[in-house]
Design a protein around this motif. Structure first.
Motif, short mmCIF file in Angstrom:
data_model
loop_
_atom_site.label_atom_id
_atom_site.label_comp_id
_atom_site.label_asym_id
_atom_site.label_seq_id
_atom_site.Cartn_x
_atom_site.Cartn_y
_atom_site.Cartn_z
N ILE A 91 -12.56 25.80 73.76
CA ILE A 91 -11.28 26.33 74.20
C ILE A 91 -11.12 27.64 73.45
O ILE A 91 -11.07 27.65 72.21
N LEU A 92 -11.09 28.74 74.17
CA LEU A 92 -10.98 30.07 73.55
C LEU A 92 -9.57 30.59 73.69
O LEU A 92 -8.96 30.49 74.76
N TRP A 93 -9.04 31.16 72.62
CA TRP A 93 -7.71 31.75 72.65
C TRP A 93 -7.63 32.79 71.54
O TRP A 93 -8.47 32.83 70.66
N SER A 94 -6.61 33.61 71.62
CA SER A 94 -6.42 34.65 70.62
C SER A 94 -4.96 34.69 70.21
O SER A 94 -4.07 34.59 71.04
N SER A 95 -4.73 34.84 68.94
CA SER A 95 -3.35 34.97 68.44
C SER A 95 -3.08 36.39 67.98
O SER A 95 -2.15 36.64 67.23
N SER A 96 -3.88 37.34 68.44
CA SER A 96 -3.80 38.70 67.91
C SER A 96 -2.75 39.58 68.59
O SER A 96 -2.46 40.64 68.10
N THR A 97 -2.18 39.15 69.71
CA THR A 97 -1.19 39.99 70.38
C THR A 97 0.22 39.48 70.10
O THR A 97 0.41 38.32 69.76
N LEU A 140 -13.73 15.02 76.21
CA LEU A 140 -12.55 15.74 76.68
C LEU A 140 -12.05 16.69 75.58
O LEU A 140 -11.91 16.31 74.43
N LEU A 141 -11.77 17.93 75.97
CA LEU A 141 -11.15 18.90 75.08
C LEU A 141 -9.72 19.12 75.55
O LEU A 141 -9.47 19.29 76.75
N ALA A 142 -8.78 19.11 74.64
CA ALA A 142 -7.38 19.36 74.99
C ALA A 142 -6.70 20.06 73.82
O ALA A 142 -7.00 19.78 72.66
N ALA A 143 -5.79 20.96 74.16
CA ALA A 143 -5.03 21.68 73.14
C ALA A 143 -3.61 21.88 73.64
O ALA A 143 -3.38 22.02 74.83
N LEU A 188 -1.38 27.98 68.72
CA LEU A 188 -1.97 26.65 68.81
C LEU A 188 -1.11 25.66 68.03
O LEU A 188 -0.87 25.85 66.85
N LYS A 189 -0.63 24.62 68.72
CA LYS A 189 0.21 23.61 68.08
C LYS A 189 -0.61 22.40 67.62
O LYS A 189 -0.40 21.88 66.53
N ASP A 190 -1.53 21.94 68.48
CA ASP A 190 -2.27 20.73 68.15
C ASP A 190 -3.50 20.62 69.05
O ASP A 190 -3.57 21.27 70.09
N THR A 191 -4.46 19.81 68.64
CA THR A 191 -5.63 19.54 69.46
C THR A 191 -5.87 18.04 69.52
O THR A 191 -5.45 17.30 68.63
N LEU A 192 -6.54 17.61 70.57
CA LEU A 192 -6.94 16.22 70.69
C LEU A 192 -8.18 16.03 69.84
O LEU A 192 -9.16 16.76 69.98
#
Length: 70
Positions: free
Chosen positions: A17-23, A57-60, A29-33
């Motif tokens: 799961i790819l994400w960015s917090s740079s903007t 399963l991946l979940a976020a 991101l709060k939590d992951t499974l």
């Protein structure tokens, strides 16, 4: 990084799961499974009775961080 794919003779991380917090208006991101623990040689290959796919399963859970305007 934990394995997301586990079959006889091959265990690896193939899914992400790819994400960015740079903007400024990004997602936080709060939590992951949690992923099942895989111990190569001791954990049976998947799919099995508990995991019907050959990938775990991946979940976020994300929240929106909106910029506040004053």
């Amino acid at each position: 990084t934990q394995p997301t794919h586990h079959v006889r003779g091959f265990t690896a991380t193939l899914d992400y799961i790819l994400w960015s917090s740079s903007t400024e208006n990004s997602l936080a991101l709060k939590d992951t499974l949690p992923l099942p623990k895989v111990r190569v040689g001791l954990t049976p290959a998947i799919p099995d009775a508990n995991y019907p796919s050959d990938h775990f399963l991946l979940a976020a859970d994300f929240s929106s961080r909106k910029k506040s305007y004053n």
